[in-house]
Scaffold this motif. Sequence first.
Motif, mmCIF file in Angstrom:
data_model
loop_
_atom_site.group_PDB
_atom_site.id
_atom_site.type_symbol
_atom_site.label_atom_id
_atom_site.label_comp_id
_atom_site.label_asym_id
_atom_site.label_seq_id
_atom_site.Cartn_x
_atom_site.Cartn_y
_atom_site.Cartn_z
ATOM 1 N N UNK A 1 0.850 -1.200 0.000
ATOM 2 C CA UNK A 1 0.000 0.000 0.000
ATOM 3 C C UNK A 1 0.884 1.247 0.000
ATOM 4 N N UNK A 2 0.604 2.175 -0.877
ATOM 5 C CA UNK A 2 1.406 3.396 -0.969
ATOM 6 C C UNK A 2 1.344 4.165 0.343
ATOM 7 N N UNK A 3 2.506 4.702 0.745
ATOM 8 C CA UNK A 3 2.606 5.533 1.936
ATOM 9 C C UNK A 3 2.249 4.792 3.219
ATOM 10 N N UNK A 4 2.341 3.454 3.216
ATOM 11 C CA UNK A 4 1.980 2.698 4.411
ATOM 12 C C UNK A 4 2.953 3.002 5.538
ATOM 13 N N UNK A 5 2.411 3.351 6.683
ATOM 14 C CA UNK A 5 3.210 3.658 7.857
ATOM 15 C C UNK A 5 3.437 2.366 8.634
ATOM 16 N N UNK A 6 4.698 2.006 8.836
ATOM 17 C CA UNK A 6 5.023 0.815 9.605
ATOM 18 C C UNK A 6 4.752 1.039 11.082
ATOM 19 N N UNK A 7 5.124 2.235 11.534
ATOM 20 C CA UNK A 7 5.016 2.541 12.960
ATOM 21 C C UNK A 7 4.872 4.037 13.133
ATOM 22 N N UNK A 8 4.069 4.442 14.083
ATOM 23 C CA UNK A 8 3.968 5.859 14.430
ATOM 24 C C UNK A 8 3.956 5.978 15.950
ATOM 25 N N UNK A 9 4.617 7.002 16.452
ATOM 26 C CA UNK A 9 4.696 7.200 17.890
ATOM 27 C C UNK A 9 5.084 8.651 18.157
ATOM 28 N N UNK A 10 5.164 8.992 19.420
ATOM 29 C CA UNK A 10 5.481 10.358 19.809
ATOM 30 C C UNK A 10 6.575 10.323 20.868
ATOM 31 N N UNK A 11 7.567 11.203 20.715
ATOM 32 C CA UNK A 11 8.619 11.372 21.712
ATOM 33 C C UNK A 11 8.530 12.802 22.214
ATOM 34 N N UNK A 12 8.148 12.975 23.452
ATOM 35 C CA UNK A 12 7.820 14.299 23.980
ATOM 36 C C UNK A 12 6.748 14.904 23.064
ATOM 37 N N UNK A 14 7.259 15.522 19.744
ATOM 38 C CA UNK A 14 7.608 15.226 18.347
ATOM 39 C C UNK A 14 6.879 13.986 17.835
ATOM 40 N N UNK A 15 6.129 14.159 16.754
ATOM 41 C CA UNK A 15 5.459 13.041 16.094
ATOM 42 C C UNK A 15 6.421 12.348 15.141
ATOM 43 N N UNK A 16 6.423 11.014 15.150
ATOM 44 C CA UNK A 16 7.349 10.233 14.339
ATOM 45 C C UNK A 16 6.572 9.187 13.541
ATOM 46 N N UNK A 17 6.920 9.074 12.243
ATOM 47 C CA UNK A 17 6.353 8.025 11.395
ATOM 48 C C UNK A 17 7.492 7.284 10.703
ATOM 49 N N UNK A 18 7.365 5.946 10.637
ATOM 50 C CA UNK A 18 8.380 5.112 10.009
ATOM 51 C C UNK A 18 7.779 4.403 8.798
ATOM 52 N N UNK A 19 8.519 4.417 7.667
ATOM 53 C CA UNK A 19 8.053 3.840 6.408
ATOM 54 C C UNK A 19 9.020 2.752 5.938
#
Length: 261
Positions: A1-12, A14-19
């Motif tokens: 799937x295009x742009x599929x996010x493997x993982x998303x989380x927040x550090x303090x 800061x929003x983080x997305x992993x592809x």
Amino acid sequence: MANEIIKSFKVDRLNVEVFHDRIELGRKAAADVSGKIGELLAEGKEVRMIFAAAPSQEDMLRELAMMDDIEWSKVTAFHMDEYIGISNTAPQAFGQFLKERLFDKVGFKKVNYLYTESDNTNELCSNYVNLLSEAPIDIVCMGIGENGHIAFNDPPYADFNDSELVKVVELDEVSRQQQVNDGCFSSIDEVPKKAVTLTIPSLLAGENLFVVVPGKTKRVAISKSLQEPITADCPASILRRHDNAKLYLDIDSAALINDNI
């Protein structure tokens, strides 16, 4: 799937997305940037943006350049740093990099180049500060260096409370070597030792930060940015204190992140 996010989380904050890879990362980052531009224009604003120039940004810039639904005629652009000691038209020059990949491909309202061929760097910095200060910066598209730098604010000299908005800096050897690792120069001897850069307060003044960081060479910097204390030893760690920042990673750059984060 295009742009599929493997993982998303927040550090303090800061929003983080992993592809899966840098292509998907770049596509999603560009879609988010485009969406934010559209949102701001719908509010009746004219948008002011700062762009980083680096191979890490190429996938996002390519996607942005192909989007035909962005009203670039209502967007003013800046770039965030530039070498001192090379021609403005050299292929390694950051202004030239952005010109070839985005600035000449779409119809910006205005592009403010940080040209450094002037002998008077104090005047250069002052003039760019005046341009930046004409109105708030809405969007910053940026990366993180191998040593954790943002723009050319290298550790340990980066200053989270810098009184200047634009200044001349000496480049850290790791930062200079990165330019060789990225294929921009053949050897470190060719890499300029000084640059003009927007400072950390100047970058953090942007309302929305989109931070694009693919590649295995960035995995240590990302680990330090997210998992160690917020200090100038890793300038990018300060992004965790920004209210509207998103960090885009691929599997390679996220490789050292603790699974429990």
